[in-house]
Design an enzyme around this catalytic site. Structure first.
Site, PDB file in Angstrom:
ATOM      1  N   ASP A   1      61.045  34.298 -49.396  1.00  0.00           N
ATOM      2  CA  ASP A   1      59.694  34.391 -48.845  1.00  0.00           C
ATOM      3  C   ASP A   1      58.786  34.889 -49.970  1.00  0.00           C
ATOM      4  OD1 ASP A   1      57.347  35.178 -47.613  1.00  0.00           O
ATOM      5  OD2 ASP A   1      58.331  36.162 -45.916  1.00  0.00           O
TER       6      ASP A   1
ATOM      7  N   ASN B   1      52.771  26.767 -54.589  1.00  0.00           N
ATOM      8  CA  ASN B   1      52.361  25.868 -53.496  1.00  0.00           C
ATOM      9  C   ASN B   1      52.358  26.549 -52.128  1.00  0.00           C
ATOM     10  OD1 ASN B   1      52.206  23.223 -51.948  1.00  0.00           O
ATOM     11  ND2 ASN B   1      54.285  23.889 -51.418  1.00  0.00           N
TER      12      ASN B   1
ATOM     13  N   TYR C   1      42.341  32.166 -43.921  1.00  0.00           N
ATOM     14  CA  TYR C   1      42.778  31.075 -44.807  1.00  0.00           C
ATOM     15  C   TYR C   1      41.738  30.822 -45.899  1.00  0.00           C
ATOM     16  CZ  TYR C   1      44.604  26.426 -46.093  1.00  0.00           C
ATOM     17  OH  TYR C   1      45.119  25.347 -46.774  1.00  0.00           O
TER      18      TYR C   1
END
Ligand code: NAD
Length: 259
Positions: free
Chosen positions: A62, A89, A155
């Site tokens: 993670d 990514n 985000y």
């Protein structure tokens, strides 16, 4: 898609490379003759990727967890023998909600994966890239790092931050021959954008088709992009052809305006 020939034998680490865009990027680097190691949190998807792409190195890690990233780099470098290219990514979509309804946990989780993850990986990659005499870091931002998008504040904040991170690393690392760029895809065809569209449709009580058409109307080419479109840009900036490109936020988005 044409494959840059100078990427053969390059040693490449890609985060979240078991599925989605990262998986396609890994495939394209392998096709270019590069040696590739990926991490992901999905053990099953990693096992499938390793089976389908012979030679691919895989680690379950993670990126939000600094210790797991340390273990990932140790394992990857043992297999690759060094590093020439890092593709940061990994990124999660985060909640779809007005800011006052975003929980602190969701805010932190989004920033932890999308921003801390890139930082954790860069800390390990930079000494390796310096030792290699140069290389490339690619940070996966988004058109959400170029515009504001309603109901996506965690985000969007994380993707703008990645561009600041990119520009600063480019200045710090340019003298070592290390180039650092951010890629800003628009909506990419795939399961993830389907999930985001479903959440947006539910939040506004409209159909998913309506949201999809509305988003397309903001794009000059009236189409979403594909993972291959994104991979092509990443391979270009990491190849000799992109050798004078650094510190840039490069959109692959069919020319999107803010939604
Ligand atoms: P995705 O949701 O399909 O996930 C791809 C992979 O990420 C999965 O295998 C998942 O297991 C892995 N992953 C999730 N959290 C992780 C973590 N903490 N550590 C390691 N791996 C993890 O994502 P995607 O659509 O392939 O997006 C990849 C990147 O591109 C993200 O940074 C995303 O923000 C960015 N992006 C995507 C789109 C889009 O429309 N899909 C648009 C712009 C930018």
């Amino acid at each position: 898609m044409s494959t840059p020939s100078d990427l053969a034998d390059k040693r490449v680490i890609i985060t979240a490379g078991a599925s989605g865009i990262g998986r396609v990027v890994a495939e394209r680097f392998v096709q270019a003759g590069a040696k590739v190691h990926v991490c992901d949190i999905d053990a099953d998807a990693l096992a499938t990727a390793a089976q389908e792409l012979p030679g691919l190195g895989v680690t379950r890690a993670d990126v939000a967890d600094a210790d797991q990233v340390a273990g990932f780099f140790e394992q990857a470098v043992a297999g690759l023998g060094g590093l020439d290219i890092l593709v940061n990514n990994a990124g999660i979509a985060g909640p779809v909600a007005p800011v006052e309804e975003v929980s602190i946990e969701d805010w932190r989780a989004t920033l932890s994966v999308n921003l801390d993850g890139a930082f954790h990986c860069a800390r390990h990659a930079v000494p390796l890239l310096k030792a290699a005499g140069g290389g490339s870091i690619v940070n996966m931002s988004s058109t959400a790092g170029l515009f504001g998008f309603v109901r996506r504040s965690p985000y969007v904040a994380s993707k703008w931050a990645l561009i600041g991170f990119t520009k600063t690393l480019a200045m710090e690392l340019g003298p070592y021959g290390i180039r650092v760029n951010a890629i800003c895809p628009g909506s990419v065809e795939g399961e993830r954008i389907d999930r985001v569209i479903a959440a947006e449709a539910a939040a506004r009580d409209v159909s998913e088709r309506e949201v999809r058409e509305e988003w397309k109307a903001h794009m000059s080419l009236r189409t979403f992009v594909t993972p291959d479109d994104v991979a092509a840009m990443i391979l270009f900036v990491c190849s000799d052809a992109g050798g004078r490109v650094s510190g840039q936020a490069l959109a692959v988005d069919c020319h999107t305006e803010s939604k």
